[in-house]
Design a protein around this motif. Structure first.
Motif, mmCIF file in Angstrom:
data_model
loop_
_atom_site.group_PDB
_atom_site.id
_atom_site.type_symbol
_atom_site.label_atom_id
_atom_site.label_comp_id
_atom_site.label_asym_id
_atom_site.label_seq_id
_atom_site.Cartn_x
_atom_site.Cartn_y
_atom_site.Cartn_z
ATOM 1 N N CYS A 1 -0.254 -1.198 8.347
ATOM 2 C CA CYS A 1 -1.616 -0.684 8.189
ATOM 3 C C CYS A 1 -2.532 -1.849 7.821
ATOM 4 O O CYS A 1 -2.133 -2.738 7.080
ATOM 5 C CB CYS A 1 -1.660 0.356 7.072
ATOM 6 S SG CYS A 1 -0.508 1.728 7.295
ATOM 7 N N GLY B 1 0.514 4.344 0.358
ATOM 8 C CA GLY B 1 0.287 5.406 1.336
ATOM 9 C C GLY B 1 0.515 5.014 2.778
ATOM 10 O O GLY B 1 0.508 5.871 3.660
ATOM 11 N N CYS B 2 0.728 3.741 3.035
ATOM 12 C CA CYS B 2 0.898 3.269 4.409
ATOM 13 C C CYS B 2 2.257 3.695 4.965
ATOM 14 O O CYS B 2 3.288 3.456 4.336
ATOM 15 C CB CYS B 2 0.774 1.748 4.444
ATOM 16 S SG CYS B 2 1.203 1.005 6.031
ATOM 17 N N SER C 1 -6.039 -2.949 -1.934
ATOM 18 C CA SER C 1 -6.842 -1.783 -1.555
ATOM 19 C C SER C 1 -8.022 -1.618 -2.506
ATOM 20 O O SER C 1 -7.862 -1.713 -3.729
ATOM 21 C CB SER C 1 -5.982 -0.513 -1.594
ATOM 22 O OG SER C 1 -4.967 -0.560 -0.616
ATOM 23 N N LYS D 1 -6.800 -2.453 3.155
ATOM 24 C CA LYS D 1 -8.022 -1.669 2.937
ATOM 25 C C LYS D 1 -8.980 -2.397 1.983
ATOM 26 O O LYS D 1 -9.181 -2.011 0.841
ATOM 27 C CB LYS D 1 -7.671 -0.283 2.389
ATOM 28 C CG LYS D 1 -6.678 0.497 3.257
ATOM 29 C CD LYS D 1 -7.210 0.718 4.664
ATOM 30 C CE LYS D 1 -6.340 1.684 5.475
ATOM 31 N NZ LYS D 1 -5.058 1.114 5.892
ATOM 32 N N ASN E 1 0.873 -1.171 0.000
ATOM 33 C CA ASN E 1 0.000 0.000 0.000
ATOM 34 C C ASN E 1 0.910 1.221 0.000
ATOM 35 O O ASN E 1 1.596 1.496 0.984
ATOM 36 C CB ASN E 1 -0.902 -0.020 1.250
ATOM 37 C CG ASN E 1 -1.694 1.265 1.450
ATOM 38 O OD1 ASN E 1 -1.432 2.294 0.849
ATOM 39 N ND2 ASN E 1 -2.665 1.205 2.347
ATOM 40 N N GLU F 1 -10.183 3.688 -1.391
ATOM 41 C CA GLU F 1 -9.469 3.477 -0.135
ATOM 42 C C GLU F 1 -7.989 3.809 -0.304
ATOM 43 O O GLU F 1 -7.460 3.822 -1.415
ATOM 44 C CB GLU F 1 -9.614 2.014 0.318
ATOM 45 C CG GLU F 1 -11.037 1.583 0.631
ATOM 46 C CD GLU F 1 -11.581 2.205 1.904
ATOM 47 O OE1 GLU F 1 -10.777 2.710 2.709
ATOM 48 O OE2 GLU F 1 -12.804 2.193 2.091
ATOM 49 N N GLN F 2 -7.319 4.058 0.831
ATOM 50 C CA GLN F 2 -5.884 4.336 0.798
ATOM 51 C C GLN F 2 -5.152 3.185 0.113
ATOM 52 O O GLN F 2 -5.391 2.016 0.396
ATOM 53 C CB GLN F 2 -5.332 4.492 2.210
ATOM 54 C CG GLN F 2 -3.848 4.834 2.239
ATOM 55 C CD GLN F 2 -3.242 4.613 3.609
ATOM 56 O OE1 GLN F 2 -3.240 3.497 4.122
ATOM 57 N NE2 GLN F 2 -2.741 5.681 4.202
ATOM 58 N N GLY F 3 -4.254 3.539 -0.806
ATOM 59 C CA GLY F 3 -3.446 2.527 -1.468
ATOM 60 C C GLY F 3 -3.992 2.056 -2.796
ATOM 61 O O GLY F 3 -3.283 1.396 -3.548
ATOM 62 N N TYR F 4 -5.263 2.382 -3.087
ATOM 63 C CA TYR F 4 -5.819 1.964 -4.392
ATOM 64 C C TYR F 4 -5.113 2.740 -5.495
ATOM 65 O O TYR F 4 -4.924 3.956 -5.406
ATOM 66 C CB TYR F 4 -7.325 2.223 -4.462
ATOM 67 C CG TYR F 4 -7.872 1.968 -5.855
ATOM 68 C CD1 TYR F 4 -8.115 0.679 -6.285
ATOM 69 C CD2 TYR F 4 -8.080 3.028 -6.739
ATOM 70 C CE1 TYR F 4 -8.589 0.440 -7.576
ATOM 71 C CE2 TYR F 4 -8.547 2.802 -8.022
ATOM 72 C CZ TYR F 4 -8.802 1.496 -8.436
ATOM 73 O OH TYR F 4 -9.252 1.265 -9.714
#
Length: 201
Positions: free
Chosen positions: A195, A59-60, A92, A198, A57, A96-99
């Motif tokens: 994280c 953004g994690c 993700s 997601k 991910n 959502e975060q990471g998509y």
């Protein structure tokens, strides 16, 4: 303080989810997924090779620790140079975060000099649920016979702080080094940290 809170949240995410769907010593579940270049990827197509699965991910903060420091890319290059197939998997969900789209992921691959064999996009979460992937990162090592030999954390420092990479015990390195030398893996399962994946609601 923020880093400490993130670490606690990451660990809590790992603790709160269901028990393992797969266990070391068992056959790793097969899947078919599409990578960022539009190619189909599966575990079964690499029978006879060592395979690493890494849940990812962008953004994690925990993933950023490993990627922005160059640690993950270094590990990827180290092991793929030895013939290991490294599949990063993004589970993700959209929104959502990471998509990411395939194009966005390929931009990231170029920018970060990612050395994974392929990045599999899993927005439905089906591959993630198959492995009960809990966190980013969450690591799995599969032997040439298709058996799972390690699953869990990448190392023993559950923190997003890059300073903790120094002196960390790298479970992934230890598992691959022992297993590929025909030795027993001392630690076959650890609690993953990071994280929460997601998944779609």
């Amino acid at each position: 303080m923020i880093a400490r809170r993130l670490a606690v949240l990451g660990l809590a995410a790992g603790l709160a989810l269901p028990a393992m769907a797969v266990r070391p010593g068992e056959t790793a579940p097969d899947f078919k997924g599409t990578d960022s270049n539009g190619k189909t990827q599966s575990v079964s197509q690499y029978k006879g090779k060592w395979v690493v699965l890494e849940w990812h991910n962008q953004g994690c903060p925990f993933e950023r620790k490993h990627y922005e420091s160059g640690n993950m890319e270094s590990l990827q290059k180290q092991w793929t140079d030895k013939g290991v197939v490294w599949l990063s998997i993004i589970s993700s969900a959209p929104g959502e975060q990471g998509y990411v789209t395939a194009a966005q992921e390929n931009d990231y691959i170029r920018k970060m000099k990612v050395a994974a064999s392929a990045v599999v996009l899993d927005p439905s979460g089906s591959i993630g649920h198959l492995y009960a992937a809990k966190t980013t990162p969450h690591m799995f090592v599969i032997d040439p016979q298709g058996k799972l030999v390690y699953m869990g954390a990448i190392d023993d420092k559950p923190s997003p702080d890059p300073a903790t990479l120094k002196g960390a015990k790298n479970y992934l390195n230890d598992a691959l080094t022992a297993a590929m030398a025909g030795q027993p893996v001392a630690v076959t399962s650890t609690r993953p940290y990071g994280c929460a994946v997601k998944y779609p609601n």
